[in-house]
Design a protein around this motif. Structure first.
Motif, PDB file in Angstrom:
ATOM      1  N   LYS A  54      73.788 -97.062   8.210  1.00  0.00           N
ATOM      2  CA  LYS A  54      73.854 -98.131   9.470  1.00  0.00           C
ATOM      3  C   LYS A  54      73.751 -97.484  10.649  1.00  0.00           C
ATOM      4  O   LYS A  54      73.263 -97.923  11.422  1.00  0.00           O
ATOM      5  N   THR A  55      74.686 -96.435  10.751  1.00  0.00           N
ATOM      6  CA  THR A  55      74.827 -95.522  12.104  1.00  0.00           C
ATOM      7  C   THR A  55      73.261 -94.943  12.317  1.00  0.00           C
ATOM      8  O   THR A  55      73.095 -95.080  13.445  1.00  0.00           O
ATOM      9  N   VAL A  56      72.738 -94.460  11.460  1.00  0.00           N
ATOM     10  CA  VAL A  56      71.552 -94.081  11.782  1.00  0.00           C
ATOM     11  C   VAL A  56      70.404 -95.081  12.316  1.00  0.00           C
ATOM     12  O   VAL A  56      69.597 -94.806  13.303  1.00  0.00           O
ATOM     13  N   ARG A  57      70.458 -96.060  11.554  1.00  0.00           N
ATOM     14  CA  ARG A  57      69.492 -97.263  11.993  1.00  0.00           C
ATOM     15  C   ARG A  57      69.991 -97.821  13.331  1.00  0.00           C
ATOM     16  O   ARG A  57      69.136 -98.315  13.806  1.00  0.00           O
ATOM     17  N   ARG A  58      71.244 -97.764  13.681  1.00  0.00           N
ATOM     18  CA  ARG A  58      71.564 -98.256  14.948  1.00  0.00           C
ATOM     19  C   ARG A  58      71.063 -97.337  16.140  1.00  0.00           C
ATOM     20  O   ARG A  58      70.951 -97.838  17.235  1.00  0.00           O
ATOM     21  N   HIS A  59      71.118 -96.106  15.821  1.00  0.00           N
ATOM     22  CA  HIS A  59      70.910 -95.156  16.808  1.00  0.00           C
ATOM     23  C   HIS A  59      69.459 -94.498  16.519  1.00  0.00           C
ATOM     24  O   HIS A  59      69.007 -93.559  17.185  1.00  0.00           O
ATOM     25  N   ARG A  60      68.671 -95.091  15.666  1.00  0.00           N
ATOM     26  CA  ARG A  60      67.197 -94.724  15.558  1.00  0.00           C
ATOM     27  C   ARG A  60      66.333 -94.424  17.025  1.00  0.00           C
ATOM     28  O   ARG A  60      65.720 -93.382  16.909  1.00  0.00           O
ATOM     29  N   PRO A  61      66.292 -95.329  17.887  1.00  0.00           N
ATOM     30  CA  PRO A  61      65.417 -95.048  19.149  1.00  0.00           C
ATOM     31  C   PRO A  61      66.007 -93.734  19.730  1.00  0.00           C
ATOM     32  O   PRO A  61      65.351 -92.788  20.165  1.00  0.00           O
ATOM     33  N   LEU A  62      67.272 -93.650  19.685  1.00  0.00           N
ATOM     34  CA  LEU A  62      67.811 -92.452  20.539  1.00  0.00           C
ATOM     35  C   LEU A  62      67.726 -91.053  19.610  1.00  0.00           C
ATOM     36  O   LEU A  62      67.326 -90.094  20.268  1.00  0.00           O
ATOM     37  N   ILE A  63      67.614 -91.220  18.189  1.00  0.00           N
ATOM     38  CA  ILE A  63      67.291 -90.001  17.545  1.00  0.00           C
ATOM     39  C   ILE A  63      66.126 -89.697  17.517  1.00  0.00           C
ATOM     40  O   ILE A  63      65.450 -88.633  17.889  1.00  0.00           O
ATOM     41  N   LEU A  64      64.993 -90.714  17.567  1.00  0.00           N
ATOM     42  CA  LEU A  64      63.338 -90.301  17.806  1.00  0.00           C
ATOM     43  C   LEU A  64      63.090 -89.897  19.258  1.00  0.00           C
ATOM     44  O   LEU A  64      62.224 -89.276  19.221  1.00  0.00           O
ATOM     45  N   ASN A  65      64.013 -89.920  20.203  1.00  0.00           N
ATOM     46  CA  ASN A  65      63.807 -89.376  21.619  1.00  0.00           C
ATOM     47  C   ASN A  65      63.585 -87.790  21.453  1.00  0.00           C
ATOM     48  O   ASN A  65      62.916 -87.155  22.322  1.00  0.00           O
ATOM     49  N   TRP A  66      64.369 -87.377  20.490  1.00  0.00           N
ATOM     50  CA  TRP A  66      64.400 -86.020  20.466  1.00  0.00           C
ATOM     51  C   TRP A  66      62.969 -85.367  19.801  1.00  0.00           C
ATOM     52  O   TRP A  66      62.382 -84.339  20.280  1.00  0.00           O
ATOM     53  N   PHE A  67      62.304 -86.190  19.176  1.00  0.00           N
ATOM     54  CA  PHE A  67      60.944 -85.928  18.785  1.00  0.00           C
ATOM     55  C   PHE A  67      59.830 -86.142  19.975  1.00  0.00           C
ATOM     56  O   PHE A  67      59.095 -85.390  19.742  1.00  0.00           O
ATOM     57  N   ARG A  68      60.222 -87.042  20.462  1.00  0.00           N
ATOM     58  CA  ARG A  68      59.355 -87.367  21.779  1.00  0.00           C
ATOM     59  C   ARG A  68      59.563 -86.230  22.975  1.00  0.00           C
ATOM     60  O   ARG A  68      58.705 -85.984  23.767  1.00  0.00           O
ATOM     61  N   ALA A  69      60.567 -85.771  22.932  1.00  0.00           N
ATOM     62  CA  ALA A  69      60.764 -84.575  23.859  1.00  0.00           C
ATOM     63  C   ALA A  69      60.356 -83.128  23.429  1.00  0.00           C
ATOM     64  O   ALA A  69      60.658 -82.077  23.844  1.00  0.00           O
ATOM     65  N   LYS A  70      59.861 -83.161  22.069  1.00  0.00           N
ATOM     66  CA  LYS A  70      59.247 -82.238  21.323  1.00  0.00           C
ATOM     67  C   LYS A  70      60.312 -81.070  21.142  1.00  0.00           C
ATOM     68  O   LYS A  70      60.295 -80.132  20.990  1.00  0.00           O
ATOM     69  N   LYS A  71      61.577 -81.628  20.863  1.00  0.00           N
ATOM     70  CA  LYS A  71      62.630 -80.901  20.272  1.00  0.00           C
ATOM     71  C   LYS A  71      63.079 -79.736  21.350  1.00  0.00           C
ATOM     72  O   LYS A  71      63.684 -78.874  21.115  1.00  0.00           O
ATOM     73  N   ALA A  72      62.817 -80.003  22.695  1.00  0.00           N
ATOM     74  CA  ALA A  72      62.883 -79.310  23.388  1.00  0.00           C
ATOM     75  C   ALA A  72      64.311 -79.198  24.125  1.00  0.00           C
ATOM     76  O   ALA A  72      64.924 -78.343  24.710  1.00  0.00           O
ATOM     77  N   PHE A  73      64.891 -80.351  23.967  1.00  0.00           N
ATOM     78  CA  PHE A  73      66.347 -80.563  24.582  1.00  0.00           C
ATOM     79  C   PHE A  73      67.354 -81.023  23.706  1.00  0.00           C
ATOM     80  O   PHE A  73      67.204 -81.636  22.611  1.00  0.00           O
ATOM     81  N   SER A  74      68.467 -80.389  23.685  1.00  0.00           N
ATOM     82  CA  SER A  74      69.786 -80.595  22.804  1.00  0.00           C
ATOM     83  C   SER A  74      70.738 -81.435  23.733  1.00  0.00           C
ATOM     84  O   SER A  74      71.069 -80.828  24.684  1.00  0.00           O
ATOM     85  N   SER A  75      71.364 -82.367  23.156  1.00  0.00           N
ATOM     86  CA  SER A  75      72.362 -83.134  23.899  1.00  0.00           C
ATOM     87  C   SER A  75      73.910 -82.221  23.935  1.00  0.00           C
ATOM     88  O   SER A  75      74.746 -82.796  24.554  1.00  0.00           O
ATOM     89  N   GLY A  76      73.803 -81.094  23.033  1.00  0.00           N
ATOM     90  CA  GLY A  76      74.871 -80.381  23.196  1.00  0.00           C
ATOM     91  C   GLY A  76      75.572 -79.628  24.429  1.00  0.00           C
ATOM     92  O   GLY A  76      76.592 -79.835  24.486  1.00  0.00           O
ATOM     93  N   ILE A  77      74.521 -79.307  25.134  1.00  0.00           N
ATOM     94  CA  ILE A  77      75.121 -78.858  26.407  1.00  0.00           C
ATOM     95  C   ILE A  77      75.606 -79.957  27.454  1.00  0.00           C
ATOM     96  O   ILE A  77      76.556 -79.769  27.834  1.00  0.00           O
ATOM     97  N   VAL A  78      75.108 -81.206  27.314  1.00  0.00           N
ATOM     98  CA  VAL A  78      75.530 -82.391  28.048  1.00  0.00           C
ATOM     99  C   VAL A  78      76.766 -82.562  27.739  1.00  0.00           C
ATOM    100  O   VAL A  78      77.908 -82.860  28.446  1.00  0.00           O
ATOM    101  N   GLU A  79      77.014 -82.845  26.434  1.00  0.00           N
ATOM    102  CA  GLU A  79      78.192 -83.173  25.851  1.00  0.00           C
ATOM    103  C   GLU A  79      79.667 -81.796  26.024  1.00  0.00           C
ATOM    104  O   GLU A  79      80.690 -82.574  26.446  1.00  0.00           O
ATOM    105  N   GLY A  80      79.088 -80.920  25.979  1.00  0.00           N
ATOM    106  CA  GLY A  80      80.049 -79.866  26.304  1.00  0.00           C
ATOM    107  C   GLY A  80      80.713 -80.076  27.988  1.00  0.00           C
ATOM    108  O   GLY A  80      81.813 -79.779  28.132  1.00  0.00           O
TER     109      GLY A  80
END
Length: 122
Positions: A54-80
């Motif tokens: 259910k959580t994955v379905r709710r965040h599906r568009p945001l998860i797929l953004n990672w593929f649209r960015a060609k896996k170049a960006f990680s949110s880990g840096i921003v979260e840190g």
């Protein structure tokens, strides 16, 4: 273990199956895989896994953004960075002005230019 139809074994297999999701390149096919995986999880009758689906379905568009960015960006840096900023602003010293808070952030985050108005200790 696989001969037993235990919920723990099925949950482990579903988790391992999800690992293939990262191998996709196209956001379209990754989305299809994600939808199929979520459907299988929802039919599994394993409540903790259903909660994840259910959580994955709710965040599906945001998860797929990672593929649209060609896996170049990680949110880990921003979260840190956000965590470090929150910790600095929560310190009990209290900042009376925005300028004082800005200076404290410069000191905490490091390698950033310090403003000219910082205190000088001789």
């Amino acid at each position: 273990m696989l001969q037993y139809n235990l919920k723990s074994v099925r949950a482990y297999l579903l988790k391992e199956e999800f690992q293939a999701f990262r191998d996709y390149i196209s956001p379209h096919w990754a989305g299809k895989y994600l939808d199929r995986w979520c459907t299988r999880v929802m039919r599994s009758k394993i409540e903790p896994m259903k909660k994840v689906a259910k959580t994955v379905r709710r965040h599906r568009p945001l998860i797929l953004n990672w593929f649209r960015a060609k896996k170049a960006f990680s949110s880990g840096i921003v979260e840190g960075l956000n965590t470090k900023i929150k910790l600095t602003t929560r310190k009990p010293y209290g900042f009376r002005t925005y300028k004082c808070a800005e200076i404290a952030l410069y000191h905490a985050l490091g390698k950033l230019p310090e403003p000219e108005v910082t205190h000088r200790f001789y």
